[in-house]
Design a protein around this motif. Structure first.
Motif, PDB file in Angstrom:
ATOM      1  N   ALA A  23       0.833  -1.198   0.000  1.00 33.88           N
ATOM      2  CA  ALA A  23       0.000   0.000   0.000  1.00 33.88           C
ATOM      3  C   ALA A  23       0.876   1.260   0.000  1.00 33.88           C
ATOM      4  CB  ALA A  23      -0.916  -0.014   1.214  1.00 33.88           C
ATOM      5  N   ASP A  47       1.276   3.496   2.124  1.00 33.35           N
ATOM      6  CA  ASP A  47       1.951   3.726   3.403  1.00 33.35           C
ATOM      7  C   ASP A  47       2.951   2.621   3.728  1.00 33.35           C
ATOM      8  OD1 ASP A  47       0.313   1.599   4.005  1.00 33.35           O
ATOM      9  OD2 ASP A  47      -0.682   2.541   5.706  1.00 33.35           O
ATOM     10  N   ALA A  85      -3.173  -2.413  -4.577  1.00 22.56           N
ATOM     11  CA  ALA A  85      -3.372  -1.241  -3.721  1.00 22.56           C
ATOM     12  C   ALA A  85      -3.301   0.000  -4.590  1.00 22.56           C
ATOM     13  CB  ALA A  85      -2.309  -1.194  -2.629  1.00 22.56           C
ATOM     14  N   SER A 102      -4.868   5.812  -3.742  1.00 27.59           N
ATOM     15  CA  SER A 102      -5.783   6.359  -2.739  1.00 27.59           C
ATOM     16  C   SER A 102      -5.693   5.636  -1.404  1.00 27.59           C
ATOM     17  CB  SER A 102      -7.221   6.250  -3.243  1.00 27.59           C
ATOM     18  OG  SER A 102      -7.585   4.872  -3.400  1.00 27.59           O
ATOM     19  N   GLY A 103      -5.044   4.469  -1.386  1.00 30.04           N
ATOM     20  CA  GLY A 103      -4.994   3.629  -0.203  1.00 30.04           C
ATOM     21  C   GLY A 103      -6.006   2.503  -0.222  1.00 30.04           C
ATOM     22  N   PRO A 107     -10.187   3.778   2.099  1.00 26.74           N
ATOM     23  CA  PRO A 107      -8.864   4.363   1.834  1.00 26.74           C
ATOM     24  C   PRO A 107      -7.864   4.134   2.963  1.00 26.74           C
ATOM     25  CG  PRO A 107     -10.585   5.878   1.161  1.00 26.74           C
ATOM     26  CD  PRO A 107     -11.265   4.764   1.898  1.00 26.74           C
ATOM     27  N   GLY A 151      -7.504   1.236   4.286  1.00 28.59           N
ATOM     28  CA  GLY A 151      -7.169  -0.182   4.241  1.00 28.59           C
ATOM     29  C   GLY A 151      -7.997  -1.044   5.164  1.00 28.59           C
TER      30      GLY A 151
END
Length: 453
Positions: free
Chosen positions: A126, A128, A192, A195-196, A221, A223
């Motif tokens: 993802a 992040d 992923a 946008s998340g 968004p 997750g």
């Protein structure tokens, strides 16, 4: 042992002595000599393999760490012969991490928890840098007759946050109880978006024990998945609503999924579970609605050699597939330009007469060139890598990257931040079933490839 050495700053005599001790190759550009296959990460000597559709077996995060998933097990998963989902990561500075078992697939026959097993994992990273792995899991199936371990296979997931570990409890994404003996979901794919949002795509028999459809589940968004969604709301295709020219008894299988920079989801899948079959394409909506599928090609590799889909940096959508004609197997590609609603004519990538070219994987770089890896039988069964220029319809380079002829099955390819290829493959032939890995040179003026084993 893992080897990856930088030659920056070493004096000539040290380099010479080092090369005498370690027979690796000092290189500045990719060539056949750069690619040296090696066994990779076989936990406890178990049989190791990639997903049936190996396209999303690995991904890089924002720091350049490579994340890989694979599984151990055989043809059947039972409590006496359980399968397992594995994860490992690679860094240039430290090499491969010790493989970690991801799935917590256990059932209790009344005498305590017994390992049952997950199979066919897919991986995504993802925005992040959270690592997601999904798989299909046998823990809810009846291992005895008449279930035989395949009467209630569900889709599961787990996530590893940055600096953290996979959880001790997995995320059950589906919870079906249709009552038919084939109530199973298989071969999930995960992507992923920027946008998340994380999306999982798979094929499922919950609506009918013999006719499968494509299903999709989306996270928020952040997750987070809504685990209360009914399975009916996740149905992306419906065998009662097949388009003209596709029978309503057609069972869909082995999907692949890609997402572009706008968040649009592009999917391909095949039908049946045996010989040559069509491949189908559609975008997938969020929330999931009935897709408008179309046939892209016929006579393709089908279940045993499914099509792969990828999005180029410029937004073009590419599909790679194998065409079967008798004993002939050839690699073709299709391109849908960014903004276009249709794919162009098939592009013959590898179609040498009398040679099997199959099980390919593909990524597109920022120059629009195709990086390909595939199984090729021109001189024994080997893995090849090629760099193809669509503007000239020619290969800029093409090299055999496996050193020993073997029964190579699945190949996965990804590009690093410098657009150099990483290739992972599995084999089930004369060597023990294992993964091989081919990694790119580190980003420096004069670097050198090492052997991973």
């Amino acid at each position: 042992m893992d080897y990856f050495y930088h030659f920056q700053g070493m004096n000539k005599s040290f380099k010479k002595a080092f090369l005498l001790l370690f027979p690796f190759l000092f290189v500045t550009n990719l060539s056949a000599a750069d690619f040296q296959p090696a066994p990779l990460l076989s936990p406890n000597g178990q049989a190791v393999q990639l997903n049936q559709n190996a396209n999303s077996s690995m991904a890089f995060d924002s720091t350049g760490t490579l994340h890989l998933t694979f599984w151990t097990g055989g043809f059947a998963t039972t409590p006496s012969t359980p399968s397992a989902i594995w994860y490992s990561s690679w860094k240039a500075s430290t090499g491969w991490s010790v493989p970690v078992e991801v799935d917590n697939s256990f059932y209790n026959p009344g005498t305590g928890d017994v390992k049952y097993g997950g199979r066919q994992p897919s991986l995504a990273v993802a925005p992040d840098d959270t690592v997601w792995i999904v798989w299909h899991d046998h823990r809810h199936s009846n291992p005895n007759s008449p279930g035989n371990g395949i009467d209630n296979i569900e889709i599961y997931a787990d996530r590893k946050p940055v600096g953290g570990s996979f959880s001790a409890t997995d995320i059950r994404l589906t919870n079906t109880s249709s009552g038919n003996g084939g109530d199973n979901g298989y071969l999930p794919r995960i992507v992923a978006a920027e946008s998340g949002i994380v999306t999982v795509l798979w094929y499922d028999f919950t609506a009918d024990g013999t006719i499968s459809d494509i299903y999709a589940k989306h996270s928020s968004p952040l997750g987070v998945f809504n685990l209360a969604e009914p399975i009916s709301s996740l149905r992306a295709t419906n065998f009662n609503l097949r388009p003209s020219g596709i029978s309503n008894t057609t069972a869909y299988s082995v999907p692949d999924l890609a997402v572009d920079s706008t968040g649009t989801l592009h999917a391909v899948w095949t039908s049946g579970f045996g010989g040559p079959a069509p491949i189908y394409y559609s975008t997938i909506s969020n929330p999931t609605g009935t897709a408008t599928e179309s046939i892209l090609a016929t006579g393709t590799g089908s279940y045993s050699d499914p099509a792969k889909i990828t999005v180029a940096p410029n937004g073009d959508v590419w599909v790679l597939y194998t065409v079967r004609t008798g004993t002939e197997e050839d690699l073709f590609a299709l391109r849908k330009p960014a903004g276009s609603s249709t794919f162009g004519s098939p592009i013959a990538l590898k179609n040498a007469a009398g040679v099997v070219e199959k099980s390919g994987d593909m990524e597109v770089d920022s120059q629009g060139r195709l990086h390909l890896a595939w199984v090729d039988t021109r001189a024994g069964r080997h893995v090849f890598y090629g760099l193809y220029n669509p503007s000239t319809s020619s290969f800029l380079e093409e090299v055999q990257v496996s050193s020993v002829a073997d029964s190579y099955q699945r190949v996965s390819l990804i590009l690093d931040a410098e657009e150099k290829p990483v290739i992972v493959f599995d084999s089930v032939g004369t060597t023990a079933q294992q993964l091989g890995v081919l990694t790119p040179p580190a980003p420096a003026a004069a670097e050198f490839w090492g052997l991973y084993q």
